[in-house]
Scaffold this active site. Structure first.
Site, PDB file in Angstrom:
ATOM      1  N   GLN A  97      58.460  -2.004  79.076  1.00 23.04           N
ATOM      2  CA  GLN A  97      57.968  -2.775  77.937  1.00 23.04           C
ATOM      3  C   GLN A  97      58.799  -4.047  77.777  1.00 23.04           C
ATOM      4  O   GLN A  97      59.968  -3.998  77.378  1.00 23.04           O
ATOM      5  CB  GLN A  97      58.032  -1.928  76.665  1.00 23.04           C
ATOM      6  CG  GLN A  97      57.044  -0.765  76.674  1.00 23.04           C
ATOM      7  CD  GLN A  97      57.092   0.033  75.385  1.00 23.04           C
ATOM      8  OE1 GLN A  97      57.946   0.877  75.195  1.00 23.04           O
ATOM      9  NE2 GLN A  97      56.161  -0.248  74.485  1.00 23.04           N
TER      10      GLN A  97
ATOM     11  N   GLU B 297      57.690   5.783  61.445  1.00 21.49           N
ATOM     12  CA  GLU B 297      57.168   6.077  62.774  1.00 21.49           C
ATOM     13  C   GLU B 297      57.593   7.481  63.183  1.00 21.49           C
ATOM     14  O   GLU B 297      58.784   7.785  63.239  1.00 21.49           O
ATOM     15  CB  GLU B 297      57.695   5.072  63.805  1.00 21.49           C
ATOM     16  CG  GLU B 297      57.272   5.380  65.233  1.00 21.49           C
ATOM     17  CD  GLU B 297      57.919   4.470  66.273  1.00 21.49           C
ATOM     18  OE1 GLU B 297      57.599   4.622  67.468  1.00 21.49           O
ATOM     19  OE2 GLU B 297      58.755   3.624  65.894  1.00 21.49           O
TER      20      GLU B 297
ATOM     21  N   GLU C  82      64.475  11.467  49.887  1.00 24.56           N
ATOM     22  CA  GLU C  82      64.904  11.332  48.498  1.00 24.56           C
ATOM     23  C   GLU C  82      63.721  10.846  47.665  1.00 24.56           C
ATOM     24  O   GLU C  82      62.899  10.041  48.123  1.00 24.56           O
ATOM     25  CB  GLU C  82      66.038  10.306  48.401  1.00 24.56           C
ATOM     26  CG  GLU C  82      66.634  10.158  47.010  1.00 24.56           C
ATOM     27  CD  GLU C  82      67.791   9.187  46.960  1.00 24.56           C
ATOM     28  OE1 GLU C  82      68.531   9.206  45.963  1.00 24.56           O
ATOM     29  OE2 GLU C  82      67.971   8.404  47.924  1.00 24.56           O
TER      30      GLU C  82
ATOM     31  N   GLU D  60      70.096   1.339  53.102  1.00 26.64           N
ATOM     32  CA  GLU D  60      71.226   1.907  52.376  1.00 26.64           C
ATOM     33  C   GLU D  60      72.276   2.376  53.382  1.00 26.64           C
ATOM     34  O   GLU D  60      71.978   3.196  54.248  1.00 26.64           O
ATOM     35  CB  GLU D  60      70.780   3.095  51.522  1.00 26.64           C
ATOM     36  CG  GLU D  60      71.943   3.789  50.794  1.00 26.64           C
ATOM     37  CD  GLU D  60      71.504   5.080  50.114  1.00 26.64           C
ATOM     38  OE1 GLU D  60      71.065   5.004  48.957  1.00 26.64           O
ATOM     39  OE2 GLU D  60      71.582   6.156  50.747  1.00 26.64           O
TER      40      GLU D  60
ATOM     41  N   HIS E 153      68.614   9.852  55.307  1.00 30.04           N
ATOM     42  CA  HIS E 153      67.307  10.160  54.736  1.00 30.04           C
ATOM     43  C   HIS E 153      66.478   8.889  54.611  1.00 30.04           C
ATOM     44  O   HIS E 153      66.986   7.777  54.788  1.00 30.04           O
ATOM     45  CB  HIS E 153      67.454  10.787  53.348  1.00 30.04           C
ATOM     46  CG  HIS E 153      68.186   9.906  52.361  1.00 30.04           C
ATOM     47  ND1 HIS E 153      69.533  10.020  52.129  1.00 30.04           N
ATOM     48  CD2 HIS E 153      67.763   8.880  51.569  1.00 30.04           C
ATOM     49  CE1 HIS E 153      69.915   9.131  51.234  1.00 30.04           C
ATOM     50  NE2 HIS E 153      68.845   8.418  50.875  1.00 30.04           N
TER      51      HIS E 153
ATOM     52  N   ASN F 100      81.548   7.380  53.549  1.00 30.37           N
ATOM     53  CA  ASN F 100      82.440   8.418  53.050  1.00 30.37           C
ATOM     54  C   ASN F 100      83.869   7.931  53.228  1.00 30.37           C
ATOM     55  O   ASN F 100      84.305   7.639  54.344  1.00 30.37           O
ATOM     56  CB  ASN F 100      82.212   9.724  53.815  1.00 30.37           C
ATOM     57  CG  ASN F 100      80.822  10.290  53.556  1.00 30.37           C
ATOM     58  OD1 ASN F 100      80.462  10.585  52.426  1.00 30.37           O
ATOM     59  ND2 ASN F 100      80.019  10.410  54.604  1.00 30.37           N
TER      60      ASN F 100
END
Length: 329
Positions: free
Chosen positions: A151, A245, A321, A92, A272, A96
């Site tokens: 890595q 994670e 949420e 998502e 979120h 704004n």
């Protein structure tokens, strides 16, 4: 402290409606973006995402863009409309209005001091080397290439707002997971946590997630915890959608002044994660009864301007949420 072994207990009461609900999904991760045209096109062009839905909120002057890696076999309503919240692996993007025209506006990507907190999103692919080669040829910038650092099997690309996108490979010679190309996966979202005991108890006991894997990195003094709901048969934690994670840098739990940036305080960026289920009203009611003032809501179920949702905060102040899986935009 290398792993979550503290004797302190915080969220020990298991929420029955979460632990026993097979409809629970880790549905989406929300990121604020400066220019939605640039960000949507970026994820469509470079990561083969599709715009599943867009929703404008004129009274509050913001828009939401929901993207997924594939539009095949997505859940539908009785009217044939895509059920955004019945999916997993949704990204998502929140815009704004007006930020795209403000030369001073800048997104906080969560990885720069003193505003660290959110870390990255991660796509798992069949062949990470060829994917990185393609992205570089398309002009995508990188925070870390495969050849950089210790890595050599992971890379981090950068989106238009500077958010980090980890790239990993799920096809491996040994171990679990697909052995052939089954398409890209929105594998996980990473956030840093201060106290792993407190966070693990919250996500497992309050929200009903399962701890699927722990990865300790003693040389660098951090531990990774991968949580989520079901991992489909034939998948591994490297090929599943969508996991959470939690990154714990050793010692933060012992510093009373230490705190991470939750993404919603200024400067903003990460918003979120969202979990969905068949009946979130029941879930929220049980959480309130069992934990009372131990948990923070913003807002409680059905108490805000926008109905049929709630936001609960985790121990570090990150927002989660909670909405019905059959909610339609």
């Amino acid at each position: 402290m290398s792993t979550a072994t503290s004797e302190a207990k915080y969220y020990t009461k298991k929420i029955v409606s979460a632990a026993g609900d097979p409809s629970l999904r880790f549905n989406h991760t929300c990121l604020r973006v400066k220019n939605p045209s640039a960000s949507v096109e970026f994820y469509k062009k470079h990561f083969n995402m599709n715009l599943l839905a867009k929703k404008d909120f004129p009274e509050m002057k913001f828009s939401l863009y929901f993207l997924v890696l594939s539009k095949q076999d997505l859940p539908k309503s009785e009217k044939g409309e895509d059920l955004v919240f019945a999916n997993r692996g949704v990204l998502e993007l929140t815009h704004n209005w007006g930020t795209e025209a403000d030369p001073e506006y800048k997104i906080n990507n969560g990885n720069v001091e003193p505003h660290r907190g959110f870390g990255h999103i991660c796509f798992s692919v069949a062949n990470v080397e060829s994917t990185c080669q393609r992205l570089e040829s398309e002009g995508v910038k990188f925070q870390k290439r495969l050849v950089d650092g210790r890595q050599k099997d992971i890379a981090f690309a950068l989106d238009p707002d500077g958010y980090w996108i980890e790239l990993i490979q799920y096809v491996k010679e040994s171990g679990e997971g697909p052995k052939t190309d089954v398409g890209d996966r929105f594998n996980h979202t990473m956030i840093r946590v201060k106290d792993p005991v407190k966070s693990l108890e919250f996500y497992q006991n309050v929200l009903g997630m399962t701890l699927h894997r722990v990865s300790e990195h003693a040389n660098a003094k951090f531990t990774l915890y991968f949580l989520g709901y079901d991992v489909p048969q034939g998948d591994s934690t490297g090929s599943a959608e969508t996991l959470l994670e939690l990154t714990h840098n050793w010692g933060t739990e012992n510093d009373p002044e230490f705190q991470y940036h939750n993404g919603n305080a200024q400067p903003q960026g990460y918003g979120h994660i969202c979990i969905t289920c068949k009946d979130p009203a029941v879930l929220c009611e049980e959480i309130e009864k069992k934990y009372s003032d131990q948990v923070v809501w913003s807002p409680r179920w059905n108490h805000g301007k926008m109905k049929n949702l709630a936001f609960i905060k985790d121990p570090d102040g990150y927002s989660i949420e909670i909405v019905p899986a059959d909610l339609q935009l």
